[in-house]
Design an enzyme around this catalytic site. Structure first.
Site, PDB file in Angstrom:
ATOM      1  N   LYS A  65     -37.311  12.199  29.065  1.00 13.32           N
ATOM      2  CA  LYS A  65     -37.020  11.537  27.945  1.00 13.32           C
ATOM      3  C   LYS A  65     -38.043  11.711  26.891  1.00 13.32           C
ATOM      4  O   LYS A  65     -39.551  11.514  27.395  1.00 13.32           O
ATOM      5  CB  LYS A  65     -36.463  10.213  27.902  1.00 13.32           C
ATOM      6  CG  LYS A  65     -36.083   9.336  26.433  1.00 13.32           C
ATOM      7  CD  LYS A  65     -35.340   8.030  26.829  1.00 13.32           C
ATOM      8  CE  LYS A  65     -35.042   7.245  25.731  1.00 13.32           C
ATOM      9  NZ  LYS A  65     -34.202   6.130  25.904  1.00 13.32           N
ATOM     10  N   GLU A  93     -21.913  -5.563  28.679  1.00  7.96           N
ATOM     11  CA  GLU A  93     -21.983  -6.727  27.999  1.00  7.96           C
ATOM     12  C   GLU A  93     -20.946  -7.807  28.668  1.00  7.96           C
ATOM     13  O   GLU A  93     -20.978  -8.979  28.729  1.00  7.96           O
ATOM     14  CB  GLU A  93     -21.446  -6.405  26.751  1.00  7.96           C
ATOM     15  CG  GLU A  93     -22.684  -6.030  25.606  1.00  7.96           C
ATOM     16  CD  GLU A  93     -23.062  -4.680  25.977  1.00  7.96           C
ATOM     17  OE1 GLU A  93     -22.076  -3.810  26.573  1.00  7.96           O
ATOM     18  OE2 GLU A  93     -24.079  -3.840  25.300  1.00  7.96           O
ATOM     19  N   ARG A 142     -17.744  -6.162  22.620  1.00 11.16           N
ATOM     20  CA  ARG A 142     -17.444  -5.730  23.906  1.00 11.16           C
ATOM     21  C   ARG A 142     -16.971  -6.575  24.879  1.00 11.16           C
ATOM     22  O   ARG A 142     -16.228  -6.508  25.908  1.00 11.16           O
ATOM     23  CB  ARG A 142     -18.379  -4.557  24.192  1.00 11.16           C
ATOM     24  CG  ARG A 142     -17.635  -3.852  25.595  1.00 11.16           C
ATOM     25  CD  ARG A 142     -18.436  -2.537  25.806  1.00 11.16           C
ATOM     26  NE  ARG A 142     -17.960  -1.553  24.877  1.00 11.16           N
ATOM     27  CZ  ARG A 142     -18.719  -0.166  25.033  1.00 11.16           C
ATOM     28  NH1 ARG A 142     -19.666  -0.231  25.933  1.00 11.16           N
ATOM     29  NH2 ARG A 142     -18.427   0.812  24.194  1.00 11.16           N
TER      30      ARG A 142
HETATM   31  C1  LIG Z   1     -22.345  -1.043  23.959  1.00 12.98           C
HETATM   32  C2  LIG Z   1     -23.791  -0.538  23.926  1.00 12.98           C
HETATM   33  N1  LIG Z   1     -24.678  -1.558  24.526  1.00 12.98           N
HETATM   34  C3  LIG Z   1     -26.027  -1.275  24.180  1.00 12.98           C
HETATM   35  C4  LIG Z   1     -26.360  -0.122  23.269  1.00 12.98           C
HETATM   36  C5  LIG Z   1     -27.717   0.148  23.070  1.00 12.98           C
HETATM   37  N2  LIG Z   1     -28.177   1.354  23.409  1.00 12.98           N
HETATM   38  C6  LIG Z   1     -28.526   2.363  22.870  1.00 12.98           C
HETATM   39  S1  LIG Z   1     -28.959   3.579  23.468  1.00 12.98           S
HETATM   40  C7  LIG Z   1     -29.289   2.769  24.979  1.00 12.98           C
HETATM   41  C8  LIG Z   1     -29.581   3.314  26.121  1.00 12.98           C
HETATM   42  C9  LIG Z   1     -28.943   4.591  26.676  1.00 12.98           C
HETATM   43  O1  LIG Z   1     -29.750   4.970  27.609  1.00 12.98           O
HETATM   44  P1  LIG Z   1     -28.994   6.525  28.084  1.00 12.98           P
HETATM   45  O2  LIG Z   1     -27.425   6.500  28.056  1.00 12.98           O
HETATM   46  O3  LIG Z   1     -29.640   7.004  29.507  1.00 12.98           O
HETATM   47  O4  LIG Z   1     -29.479   7.385  27.188  1.00 12.98           O
HETATM   48  P2  LIG Z   1     -31.130   7.929  26.736  1.00 12.98           P
HETATM   49  O5  LIG Z   1     -31.603   7.316  25.809  1.00 12.98           O
HETATM   50  O6  LIG Z   1     -31.852   7.828  28.334  1.00 12.98           O
HETATM   51  O7  LIG Z   1     -30.841   9.201  26.619  1.00 12.98           O
HETATM   52  C10 LIG Z   1     -28.743   1.505  24.833  1.00 12.98           C
HETATM   53  C11 LIG Z   1     -28.746   0.307  25.746  1.00 12.98           C
HETATM   54  C12 LIG Z   1     -25.274   0.665  22.710  1.00 12.98           C
HETATM   55  N3  LIG Z   1     -25.444   1.558  21.820  1.00 12.98           N
HETATM   56  N4  LIG Z   1     -24.197   0.660  23.139  1.00 12.98           N
END
Ligand SMILES: Cc1ncc(C[n+]2csc(CCOP(=O)(O)OP(=O)(O)O)c2C)c(N)n1
Ligand SMILES: CC(=O)[C@@H](O)[C@H](O)COP(=O)(O)O
Ligand SMILES: [Mg+2]
Length: 614
Positions: free
Chosen positions: A278, A364, A392
């Site tokens: 990342k 969630e 959700r």
């Molecule tokens: C249902 C939901 N909960 C929380 C989020 C907030 N959120 C956005 S990106 C993220 C982390 C995602 O991690 P990953 O899928 O590993 O992607 P990366 O940023 O590591 O590329 C979160 C928790 C969201 N977008 N949707």
């Protein structure tokens, strides 16, 4: 000088290039993103990590005929650059500009609207099954991060897909990060296997050893496939009915193209595990991917200095301070977050009360039910959750908490319009979806001090209670360190006037007071959406000609509806005007400008009342 990137307007232009040119495209694209996002702000580290994967996907697959579904979509900026939007990236997340997530109406290459995590596998399976029914030969590809893989619905989709004869490719983009470091048993499993010297060592040793004995080599090849399952993360996904391939280096574009080209020839559910970094390519982001998950404008040479931004404490900070203070007073308190430690303001709490801090991953539904279980045992859970993400967990709210009248506090952040993230992240509906749940209480602070006092009031209440507040800061009220319980279910008159009474819910109080001054109207800060202060409403209705309600929630089912229901139940006839969010999706833009566009700033409230008065 014309770059290769300049020549790529659509993926077909990319596919016309020689494979050997792709590393140069990756370098140019990464530099373009650094220049662009450091200027506009937006999601950052995830996009740098997805550069090579995005190029390889559009190079190998016949997009948009083949369907790519991004998960969350915060890492889709490279995809947007390569699919005809390079020249609009300067408008990223600005009103009438590009959306920060894939959006069907923005491009045919944006196959599915995303923003909430963990939907990509389910949607891609939908594309795959539809293609089969229609006799098409499309490939459906879901790209899901390791963080997004921690949500239940990802496994619901895996479970279903693994049992189907469809051409679906799931790519796990594993960078060991969510927004904060990833959590959970799956994360530990992946990390153990990936870092496992044993797996890499095993492959090297077996390769060297068996090469010396040709007859065994064939046997070993077959057995390596079996043994691979014991030493790579693949076993889990193989058991779900997928053909697991990987892990491979998600920044090695040659390997990516070769592997994807091979997978493209395969049929049935395929699972490719790629390992990325990342923030890849920008040292400061690699060093601190949490800080660089999303950025405000910065200079690449200096990085984000954190100097910009409001001096007033945000509602999130008020919550974080309160949580620590309350935890110090009451050892029963626990703090729960579904993977939003930073966004919800729990960093300090996690440091000070590690044993009472629970990050359950992007889960969630689990967060709410988990809180219910804890509450049954006399623990006092505070679930910190964005309004939009609480959507959700609706059944869990009703079935696992409210129906059992369990004392869980829901600290609902990002209520109302959020601005740059747009409609996928707006918290437009929580009054509406919470109000109809029996036993549920809803408190809406008018300012930062009320936020603290309401959190305390909610914590003392013996039943499920929501305190909802917007992204950012409010009118900048001084936050009293003393915690004082507010009279339950009671609002207060903040300004005495005549003819018109404006009933404000939440942080539209500033706008209501502005209009009240302009019109010499009475202004009430209602504080509680549920239970509503019926007595105050009756008193104001009896002494004014017009009752106006103002809220940053949908008018449909919102606080204004509660007022109408109360007037009806009390048999009171009075003229009314309901102001709130429209029955449509408010697109992305600057938060206060969007509120003004909806007529929810002071001038808008005043104008609406003048128009009503005629
Ligand atoms: C249902 C939901 N909960 C929380 C989020 C907030 N959120 C956005 S990106 C993220 C982390 C995602 O991690 P990953 O899928 O590993 O992607 P990366 O940023 O590591 O590329 C979160 C928790 C969201 N977008 N949707
Ligand atoms: C992509 C995603 O869902 C999160 O990164 C979200 O954009 C965070 O929102 P805030 O910036 O309001 O914390
Ligand atoms: Mg990740």
């Amino acid at each position: 000088m014309t770059t290769l990137l300049d020549q790529i307007n659509l993926p077909a232009d990319l596919r016309a290039l020689n494979k050997d040119d792709l590393p140069q495209v990756a370098g140019e694209l990464r530099q373009f993103l650094l220049d662009s996002i450091s200027t506009t702000g937006g999601h950052f580290a995830s996009n740098l990590g997805a550069v090579e994967l995005t190029i390889a996907l559009h190079y190998v697959f016949n997009t948009p005929y083949d369907r790519i579904v991004w998960d969350v979509g915060h890492q889709s900026y490279p995809h947007k650059v390569l699919t005809g939007r390079r020249d609009r990236m300067g408008t990223m997340r600005q009103q009438n500009g590009l959306a920060g997530f894939p959006k069907r109406e923005e491009s045919e290459y944006d196959t599915f609207g995303v923003g909430h995590s963990s939907t990509s596998i389910g949607a891609a399976l939908g594309f795959a099954e539809a293609s089969k029914l229609q006799g098409e030969n499309r490939k459906a590809i879901a790209i899901i991060g390791d963080g997004s893989m921690t949500a239940g619905m990802a496994f619901e989709a895996l479970n279903n897909a693994g049992d189907r004869d469809v051409d679906l490719l799931v790519i796990l983009n594993d960078n060991e990060m969510s927004i904060s470091p990833n959590v959970g048993a799956l994360n530990n499993y992946l990390a153990k296997m990936l870092s496992g010297k044993f797996y890499n060592g095993f492959r090297n040793v077996s390769g060297r050893m068996l090469d010396k004995v040709p007859p065994l080599r064939e046997l070993a090849k077959r057995s390596e496939e079996q043994l691979k399952g014991l030493f790579t993360p693949g076993l889990l996904f193989e058991e779900f009915g997928f053909n697991y391939i990987g892990p491979i280096d998600g920044h090695d574009i040659d390997t990516l193209v070769t592997t994807l080209s091979n997978i493209k020839k395969l049929s049935g559910p395929q699972f490719l595990h790629v390992v990325t970094k990342k923030g890849q390519g920008y040292k400061l982001a690699v060093a601190d991917p949490v800080k660089y998950h999303a950025v405000t404008p910065f200079t690449p040479e200096n990085g984000m200095t954190g100097k910009s931004g409001s001096s007033k404490p945000s509602f999130t900070q008020v919550f974080g301070e309160w949580l620590c203070d309350m935890a110090a007073k009451d050892e029963r308190l626990v703090g729960i977050t579904p993977a939003m430690r930073e966004g919800s303001g729990l960093v300090k709490f996690a440091e000070q009360f590690p044993d009472r801090y629970f990050d359950v991953g992007i889960a969630e539904q689990h967060a709410v039910t988990f809180a219910g279980g804890m509450a049954c045992e006399g623990v006092k859970p505070v679930v910190a959750i964005y309004s939009t993400f609480l959507q959700r967990a609706y059944d869990q709210l009703v079935h696992d908490v409210a129906l059992q009248n369990l004392p869980v506090v829901f600290a609902i952040d990002r209520a109302g319009l959020v601005g740059a993230d747009g409609p996928t992240h707006a918290g437009s509906f929580d009054y509406s979806f919470l109000r109809c749940i029996p036993n549920m209480a809803i408190l809406a602070p008018g300012d930062e001090n009320e936020c603290r006092q309401m959190l305390y009031t909610a914590f003392l209440h013996d039943g499920p209670t929501a305190v909802r507040y917007p992204r950012g800061s409010g009118i900048g009220a001084t936050v009293e360190p003393e915690m004082t319980a507010l009279p339950w279910g009671k609002g207060e008159v903040r300004r005495k006037g005549s003819k018109v009474a404006i009933l404000s819910f939440g942080t539209r109080l500033g706008a209501a007071l502005h209009a009240g001054d302009a019109l010499d109207a009475t202004v009430a800060n209602m504080r509680f959406v549920k239970p509503l202060d019926d007595a105050l409403l009756a008193e104001l209705a009896a002494s004014h000609d017009l009752i106006v309600t103002v809220e940053d929630n949908a008018i449909m089912g919102g606080a204004g509806s509660a007022v109408l229901e109360s007037l009806s139940a009390q048999g009171i006839q009075v003229d009314t005007l309901l102001l709130g969010l429209p029955d449509s999706y408010v697109e992305h833009g600057e938060q206060n400008k969007l509120l003004a566009d909806c007529g929810l700033d002071g001038a808008g409230v005043e104008a609406a009342i003048r128009k009503k008065l005629g």
